[in-house]
Design an enzyme around this catalytic site. Structure first.
Site, short mmCIF file in Angstrom:
data_model
loop_
_atom_site.label_atom_id
_atom_site.label_comp_id
_atom_site.label_asym_id
_atom_site.label_seq_id
_atom_site.Cartn_x
_atom_site.Cartn_y
_atom_site.Cartn_z
N GLY A 131 0.83 -1.19 0.00
CA GLY A 131 0.00 0.00 0.00
C GLY A 131 0.86 1.24 0.00
O GLY A 131 1.25 1.77 -1.03
N TRP A 156 -7.08 -1.24 -6.50
CA TRP A 156 -7.69 0.04 -6.12
C TRP A 156 -7.34 1.14 -7.12
O TRP A 156 -7.08 2.29 -6.73
CB TRP A 156 -7.27 0.47 -4.70
CG TRP A 156 -7.74 -0.46 -3.64
CD1 TRP A 156 -6.96 -1.26 -2.86
CD2 TRP A 156 -9.10 -0.71 -3.25
NE1 TRP A 156 -7.74 -1.99 -1.99
CE2 TRP A 156 -9.05 -1.68 -2.21
CE3 TRP A 156 -10.33 -0.22 -3.67
CZ2 TRP A 156 -10.21 -2.15 -1.60
CZ3 TRP A 156 -11.48 -0.70 -3.06
CH2 TRP A 156 -11.41 -1.65 -2.04
N GLN A 336 -25.58 12.82 13.49
CA GLN A 336 -26.03 12.96 14.88
C GLN A 336 -27.14 13.99 15.01
O GLN A 336 -28.12 13.78 15.73
CB GLN A 336 -24.84 13.36 15.76
CG GLN A 336 -25.03 13.06 17.23
CD GLN A 336 -24.96 11.57 17.54
OE1 GLN A 336 -24.58 10.77 16.69
NE2 GLN A 336 -25.33 11.20 18.76
N GLY A 340 -32.09 9.50 14.32
CA GLY A 340 -32.34 8.23 13.63
C GLY A 340 -32.46 8.38 12.13
O GLY A 340 -32.05 7.50 11.36
N GLU A 363 -4.63 8.26 -1.45
CA GLU A 363 -3.54 9.18 -1.76
C GLU A 363 -2.70 9.52 -0.53
O GLU A 363 -2.24 10.65 -0.35
CB GLU A 363 -4.07 10.43 -2.47
CG GLU A 363 -4.70 10.07 -3.80
CD GLU A 363 -5.09 11.26 -4.64
OE1 GLU A 363 -4.35 12.25 -4.66
OE2 GLU A 363 -6.14 11.17 -5.32
N GLU A 367 -1.89 8.42 8.64
CA GLU A 367 -0.63 8.06 9.29
C GLU A 367 0.57 8.48 8.44
O GLU A 367 1.58 8.99 8.96
CB GLU A 367 -0.61 6.55 9.56
CG GLU A 367 -1.59 6.09 10.62
CD GLU A 367 -3.05 6.15 10.17
OE1 GLU A 367 -3.93 6.30 11.02
OE2 GLU A 367 -3.30 6.03 8.95
#
Length: 388
Positions: A131, A156, A336, A340, A363, A367
């Site tokens: 990756g 991908w 939120q 519901g 892209e 991290e």
């Protein structure tokens, strides 16, 4: 400090907004449910210049600077993140390597084939076992006479099946390392190119990603893009620019989620009044607006640095990191506020939340962005007071 857009860029943004509001946003939900690309918008977008944003006018392109690209991608992200990703990957990943590193002959041959919206362009970096670690890719390209023979697997790869060509990163020397990789222009219809079906993804259903198998694909010697052995350096440069594009897309997505949340809060009543009058909801909306504004400024600054020919790698990673994580948080809070109903596919925020999830991965993951930022900080590249 002048933060006003020049007249030409304001007119461009408004033209893209008008186009996106008419041709993309109204069909986004239906096409997503059908897992279909918005081909009508892609073709019409070619006429507007959306499919050739950084391509020089000499090859039929719109020849925009990075800020012009960012403005368009932000609007497209607001209209439909999937279609925006299709266009972003086409411009920033597929076309850009040819624009930046191609010979005059390569540009004249390949760019006109992929700027009308009839066909797309793609970049093939990621492999099933690799990756973020591009140095260890296994796809190889071997010289045979006056040809290169490419063998390997990619995954991908956005736009692969609809591409006129795919830019492929492959190993041209047997040793591993940064100087053993090169880029090649591979025609989509070349013998030995096999494209898998669209991946079944969590979101972004109006953009297709595929596995690509290259089975002894023979391309001419002049398919080499740029210098042999410079492929990794080229790929990282392309990703730097692409990260600004993803940041812009994420800002547009978050803007759409905030608008949906605000509208719902003003019309939904609870405890005898619209929920927008409750402080808890007001605080969520205030945080959304503040974070979107900050991400937008970071993205525009990174684009400006690139257009000025100044170092922008760190700024691009900061913009991409902040904007992508912001978009996910804003989309989450939009659900939120809907309660519901936000969990239902009847409301756009459910789709936007799923679409936002890729922004922190594609892209360059969050991290990786943090690694890029930290390493440059430790090398002495400190953000300066006054944005200098």
């Amino acid at each position: 400090m002048d933060l006003n857009l020049p007249d030409d860029l304001r007119m461009w943004r408004d033209a893209v907004m008008d186009f996106a509001a008419k041709e993309i946003r109204p069909r986004a939900a239906a096409l997503a449910e059908a897992h279909q690309l918005n081909w009508d918008a892609l073709r019409k977008g070619g006429e507007l210049g959306l499919m050739s944003m950084t391509v020089p006018e000499a090859y039929g392109g719109a020849e925009l600077d990075t800020l012009g690209l960012v403005l368009a991608l932000e609007v497209l992200g607001w209209a439909d993140p999937g279609t925006a990703l299709t266009i972003e990957a086409h411009n920033c990943l597929g076309l850009e390597p040819v624009v930046r590193y191609g010979t005059e002959a390569q540009k004249a041959t390949w760019l006109p084939k992929a700027i009308t919206g009839e066909r797309l362009a793609a970049l093939a970096l990621t492999e099933p076992h690799t990756g973020s670690d591009l140095k260890n890719i296994r796809t190889r390209a071997e010289r045979e006479g006056d040809s290169w023979v490419i063998t390997g697997q990619k995954m991908w790869i956005t736009n692969a099946d609809a591409a006129a060509f795919i830019v492929v990163l492959a190993r041209t020397r047997p040793e591993y390392g940064s100087r053993s990789l090169s880029m090649f222009i591979v025609p989509r219809d070349a013998e030995g190119v096999y494209i898998g079906p669209p991946e079944r993804k969590m979101g972004l259903w109006t953009s297709h990603s595929h596995a690509v198998t290259l089975d002894h694909v023979r391309v001419p010697e002049d398919a080499l893009l740029g210098q042999e052995g410079r492929g990794l350096h080229q790929a990282l440069e392309i990703l730097d620019g692409g990260r600004i594009g993803i940041a812009a897309l994420a800002v547009g997505l978050a803007q759409a989620a905030m608008e949906e949340a605000r509208l719902y809060a003003q019309t939904r009543e609870a405890f005898g009044r619209p929920i927008a009058q409750h402080q808890a909801i007001q605080f969520m909306l205030a945080d959304m607006a503040t974070q979107i504004h900050a991400a937008r400024l970071m993205t525009y600054h990174a684009a400006w640095l690139r257009d000025q020919g100044r170092p922008y790698t760190q700024a691009a990673s900061m913009a991409k990191l902040f904007a992508s994580e912001m978009a996910e948080k804003v989309a989450r809070d939009a659900i939120q506020i809907h309660g519901g109903y936000g969990y239902s596919r009847e409301y756009p925020v459910e789709r936007l939340y799923r679409d936002a999830r890729l922004m922190t991965i594609g892209e360059g993951t969050s991290e990786i962005q943090r690694l890029v930022i930290a390493r440059r900080l430790l090398q002495g590249e400190m953000p300066q007071i006054g944005l200098s």
